[in-house]
Design an enzyme around this catalytic site. Structure first.
Site, short mmCIF file in Angstrom:
data_model
loop_
_atom_site.label_atom_id
_atom_site.label_comp_id
_atom_site.label_asym_id
_atom_site.label_seq_id
_atom_site.Cartn_x
_atom_site.Cartn_y
_atom_site.Cartn_z
N PHE A 68 18.78 -42.29 56.68
CA PHE A 68 18.81 -43.73 56.92
C PHE A 68 17.57 -44.16 57.71
O PHE A 68 17.68 -44.55 58.89
CB PHE A 68 20.08 -44.11 57.70
CG PHE A 68 21.36 -43.75 57.01
CD1 PHE A 68 22.00 -44.67 56.20
CD2 PHE A 68 21.91 -42.48 57.15
CE1 PHE A 68 23.19 -44.35 55.56
CE2 PHE A 68 23.09 -42.15 56.50
CZ PHE A 68 23.73 -43.07 55.70
N PRO A 69 16.39 -44.07 57.12
CA PRO A 69 15.20 -44.55 57.85
C PRO A 69 15.39 -46.03 58.18
O PRO A 69 15.86 -46.80 57.32
CB PRO A 69 14.05 -44.36 56.85
CG PRO A 69 14.60 -43.56 55.73
CD PRO A 69 16.07 -43.71 55.74
N HIS A 70 15.07 -46.42 59.40
CA HIS A 70 15.33 -47.82 59.77
C HIS A 70 14.44 -48.25 60.92
O HIS A 70 13.87 -47.42 61.63
CB HIS A 70 16.80 -47.99 60.19
CG HIS A 70 17.17 -47.20 61.40
ND1 HIS A 70 17.68 -45.92 61.32
CD2 HIS A 70 17.07 -47.47 62.72
CE1 HIS A 70 17.88 -45.47 62.54
NE2 HIS A 70 17.51 -46.38 63.41
N GLY A 71 14.36 -49.56 61.12
CA GLY A 71 13.63 -50.09 62.25
C GLY A 71 13.27 -51.55 62.04
O GLY A 71 13.57 -52.15 61.00
#
Lengths: 155, 114
Positions: A68-71
């Site tokens: 879940f790459p996120h930012g």
């Protein structure tokens, strides 16, 4: 957040059903380039830098083949999710060291609070923990089926 | 866009991430979801390296703004500054100004046209 609300964040042009890259940062780059092609991000460089920094904080590959790459970034206009599936798996330095096959890339504008994407993240993590969901996601090849798996009607 | 402005925007994205990681409520939530947030030191080191590449005049201005506001650089999504809500001059929206950093004449925040 219910399933009907969740599926509204998934759009057909924001899905990659056969991710080519097998390495962590080239896979992220491929996803960002795809997003940029849809006009959702104003500058690929900012998003890539932000995601690299996020990965240095700790891998967003939570194991069991899902990441879940996120930012948040100034270069994103609105809360956006990109779904990607890698048939061969990506070495994403996941917590269980196993290849990652399913990606939910979640990007939020920097002028909105973290809560704008935390609820979404929480809902998606709960969803992939349900029996059979991960197996179904590992086989998904089209948008309609993806939406059905996520709990929508696919229309 | 000038490289120094690009670096400044990257710095703000990084500062937001560091702030979020230090925020107990947000970090607890992320940890409860299964994320390991062990690299705060690496983020802080990356911040130092990035800040060194930005001209002192610009970084001083950014840091002064960050002392007063949550964000020093705001996106322009309408005809108003998202920080002080004062209407922006129409010249801001000319093609020549797209993808550049501008300044709100009222509050001094830097503005980024998406």
């Amino acid at each position: 957040m219910d399933a009907n609300k969740l599926v509204t964040f998934f759009e057909e042009d924001l899905c990659i059903f056969s991710l080519r890259s097998r390495k962590k940062f080239s896979a992220l780059q491929e996803m960002i380039r795809h997003l940029a092609g849809t006009g959702r991000v104003s500058d690929e460089h900012f998003i890539m830098e932000m995601l690299k920094n996020r990965e240095s904080l700790g891998s967003t590959g939570l194991g069991k083949g899902v990441a879940f790459p996120h930012g948040r970034s100034l270069a994103i206009k609105e809360l956006t999710i990109l779904f990607a599936r890698s048939p061969g798996g990506v070495d994403f330095e996941a917590l269980d060291s196993k290849p990652t096959r399913i990606f939910f890339l979640i990007l939020a504008p920097s002028d909105k609070g973290a809560d704008t994407y935390l609820a979404l993240l929480s809902e998606l993590i709960s969803l992939v923990q349900k029996p059979n969901k991960l197996g179904e996601l590992n086989k998904v090849k089209d948008y309609k089926t993806l939406i059905e798996i996520l709990g929508g009607n696919g229309n | 866009m000038k490289e120094e402005f690009r670096l400044l925007i990257a710095l703000q994205d990084l500062d937001i991430m560091i702030k979020e990681t230090k925020d107990q409520s947000t970090s607890e939530e992320l940890k409860n979801l299964g994320f390991k947030l062990t690299g705060l030191k690496e983020l802080q080191e990356a911040r130092v390296k990035l800040a060194r590449k930005i001209p002192p005049v610009l970084i001083n201005r950014y840091e002064k703004l960050m002392e007063h506001y949550t964000m020093a650089i705001l996106p322009v999504t309408s005809d108003k500054c998202l920080g002080c809500f004062v209407r922006l001059p129409s010249v801001f929206f000319s093609a020549a100004h797209s993808h550049r950093l501008l300044t709100c004449e009222n509050c001094g925040r830097m503005l980024y046209l998406l």
